[in-house]
Structure formats: C-alpha cells, structure tokens
Design a protein around this motif. Structure first.
Motif, PDB file in Angstrom:
ATOM      1  N   CYS A 106       0.758  -1.298  -0.140  1.00 52.76           N
ATOM      2  CA  CYS A 106       0.025  -0.030  -0.062  1.00 52.76           C
ATOM      3  C   CYS A 106       0.940   1.313  -0.158  1.00 52.76           C
ATOM      4  O   CYS A 106       0.461   2.318  -0.554  1.00 52.76           O
ATOM      5  N   ILE A 107       1.935   1.320   0.570  1.00 55.96           N
ATOM      6  CA  ILE A 107       2.756   2.480   0.872  1.00 55.96           C
ATOM      7  C   ILE A 107       3.978   2.677  -0.376  1.00 55.96           C
ATOM      8  O   ILE A 107       5.101   2.022  -0.068  1.00 55.96           O
ATOM      9  N   VAL A 155      -7.093  -5.394   2.216  1.00 55.17           N
ATOM     10  CA  VAL A 155      -6.539  -3.966   2.652  1.00 55.17           C
ATOM     11  C   VAL A 155      -6.147  -3.261   1.533  1.00 55.17           C
ATOM     12  O   VAL A 155      -6.739  -2.109   1.179  1.00 55.17           O
ATOM     13  N   LEU A 156      -5.641  -3.809   0.505  1.00 55.16           N
ATOM     14  CA  LEU A 156      -5.198  -3.210  -0.760  1.00 55.16           C
ATOM     15  C   LEU A 156      -6.423  -2.686  -1.393  1.00 55.16           C
ATOM     16  O   LEU A 156      -6.468  -1.707  -2.224  1.00 55.16           O
ATOM     17  N   PHE A 157      -7.470  -3.568  -1.728  1.00 54.54           N
ATOM     18  CA  PHE A 157      -8.545  -3.144  -2.471  1.00 54.54           C
ATOM     19  C   PHE A 157      -9.308  -1.951  -1.753  1.00 54.54           C
ATOM     20  O   PHE A 157      -9.727  -1.150  -2.561  1.00 54.54           O
ATOM     21  N   VAL A 185       8.963   8.570   4.494  1.00 48.80           N
ATOM     22  CA  VAL A 185       8.659   8.084   5.899  1.00 48.80           C
ATOM     23  C   VAL A 185       8.366   6.739   5.393  1.00 48.80           C
ATOM     24  O   VAL A 185       8.421   5.658   6.314  1.00 48.80           O
ATOM     25  N   GLY A 186       7.379   6.288   4.607  1.00 50.07           N
ATOM     26  CA  GLY A 186       7.281   4.926   4.093  1.00 50.07           C
ATOM     27  C   GLY A 186       8.485   4.077   4.072  1.00 50.07           C
ATOM     28  O   GLY A 186       8.413   3.001   4.455  1.00 50.07           O
ATOM     29  N   GLY A 187       9.401   4.671   3.452  1.00 47.81           N
ATOM     30  CA  GLY A 187      10.689   3.828   3.325  1.00 47.81           C
ATOM     31  C   GLY A 187      11.363   3.360   4.726  1.00 47.81           C
ATOM     32  O   GLY A 187      11.699   2.454   4.764  1.00 47.81           O
ATOM     33  N   PHE A 188      11.304   4.494   5.713  1.00 45.64           N
ATOM     34  CA  PHE A 188      11.855   4.052   7.164  1.00 45.64           C
ATOM     35  C   PHE A 188      10.754   2.958   7.740  1.00 45.64           C
ATOM     36  O   PHE A 188      11.449   1.848   8.482  1.00 45.64           O
ATOM     37  N   LEU A 189       9.522   2.941   7.352  1.00 43.19           N
ATOM     38  CA  LEU A 189       8.765   1.852   8.349  1.00 43.19           C
ATOM     39  C   LEU A 189       8.831   0.508   7.457  1.00 43.19           C
ATOM     40  O   LEU A 189       9.215  -0.243   8.208  1.00 43.19           O
ATOM     41  N   ILE A 190       9.288   0.402   6.030  1.00 41.30           N
ATOM     42  CA  ILE A 190       9.398  -1.010   5.426  1.00 41.30           C
ATOM     43  C   ILE A 190      10.824  -1.260   5.891  1.00 41.30           C
ATOM     44  O   ILE A 190      11.045  -2.514   5.999  1.00 41.30           O
TER      45      ILE A 190
END
Length: 223
Positions: A106-107, A155-157, A185-190
């Motif tokens: 999703c991110i 969730v993706l849908f 920010v998403g990169g840090f979460l992944i």
C-alpha cells in the motif's frame, strides 16, 4: 477499477501459490525465506529513503513524523491489537508478516498514483505493473508466513478503491512534494519491518504507522 481488481487478484493468487509451496518446506528452508524477506524489505526501504530524501523540501519533517507517529501508535498499541487479532485466525507470527505485506503493497507511488491514473485517465499501466510486483512479493511472503497473507489483498482493495473513488479531490492535494514526504517516511517503515523480520531490532513497525499521516497534516496546515 479493473487495475485495482487485477492487483487484488494478483495478491490472492500469489498468496495461494506461496501457501502451497510452504507446506512442502522444512524449517531450515523457512528460516532461509525469513532471512530473504527481511533483507528484501530492508533493501526496498533503503531504496525509498535514498530516492526521496534528496528531493524532500522539508528535511526535518520525516524525523518529526517518525517521532510523533511512533508516540501515537504506541499509545494506541496498534501492534499489540493487530497481533491479538491475527492470533485468533492463525498460529505463529502472522501479524509481523501481514503488517509487512500491508506496508509493501500500500505504501508506494504505484499504489497511490495508480488508482488516480486509472480513474482520471483510464490508464492502468501503474496498477498492472504493481500487480506483477505484488504477485511475486505475496508469493514469497505466503511461503514464509502462510495463507493469512491473503488478508492483505482486502486492505489493498479498500485502500486503492478509496483513492479511485476520491481521485478527483485527491489529485489537487496529492502533489509531488507530499508524495515525496510520504514515500520517505514509508521507506523508513518498510526498512524497520525488515529489521524486525531479521530479528535485529523489533521496531514494532505497525506502531509507527501514524507517521504516514503527519506529512499530510503538515501540508494541510502549512501556509
């Protein structure tokens, strides 16, 4: 919404194939897949950080986002609630795998811009590309964590479907600047999710999820 439907179907197919493969794997091979998935998540996260940090117009925003988001997520105990919920349906650490899957699926620019391109221009190229990537990722994740990874398809849908439905309004707000901050920010979460899978540091990535909304709030409030 054909692109989103194809993307969702790709995750379901990948999860089904991966779960079948998993049944024939011994513990040693499953451990090897855990390591591979952890390294892949770290690599994808690092790539997003390296690509977007030089383009960021607000160099301190990602730090504030991670700090504030982690505080809010920990206060709400998002990870704990999520793990308790997933344990009702499956044994083991499905919660960790599912949270990683949701972040990966999703991110990302393709998953955000894809539904908008589909709705506004009838162009499904982004979503078809995303579907191919998500098929492979879901296959590997399901071969590691089991069929429960298929839940991420729902969730993706909902995520892409919401963007598709509100694409007219969102197109005015989701500027390149904002997408850069969200992707950073998403990169840090992944990346943090990869560290958790590798058992280097349990970052409780899901507790950090509110960090993604801090840049949105900043762009809404800034003059």
């Amino acid at each position: 919404m054909i692109g989103t439907i194809v993307n969702t179907a790709a995750i379901l197919a990948g999860s089904g194939i991966g779960a079948c493969v998993r049944k024939g794997l011994g513990e040693r091979y499953q451990d090897a897949l855990y390591n591979a998935m952890g390294l892949a998540a770290c690599g994808l996260g690092a790539n997003a950080i390296v690509q977007n940090m030089p383009k960021s117009s607000f160099p301190v925003l990602f730090i504030i986002s991670l700090a504030a988001g982690s505080f809010l997520g920990t206060m709400a105990d998002l990870m704990g609630r999520f793990e308790r919920l997933t344990k009702r349906f499956s044994k083991g650490n499905l919660g960790q795998g599912l949270s990683t899957a949701i972040l990966l699926f999703c991110i990302g620019t393709l998953s955000i811009l894809g539904p908008m391109e589909s709705a506004l221009r009838g162009n499904n190229t982004y979503l078809f590309t995303n579907a191919t990537l998500d098929f492979v990722t879901s296959l590997v994740l399901a071969s590691t964590y089991g069929i429960g990874i298929a839940l991420s398809a729902a969730v993706l849908f909902l995520w892409q479907g919401s963007i598709y439905l509100f694409s007219g309004a969102l197109s005015q707000f989701l500027t390149e600047e904002l997408l850069t901050e969200i992707s950073l920010v998403g990169g840090f979460l992944i990346f943090s999710s990869g560290l958790s899978i590798l058992k280097i540091k349990d970052c409780k990535s899901l507790n950090m999820l509110p960090a993604l909304f801090i840049p949105v709030l900043w762009f809404l409030l800034k003059p």
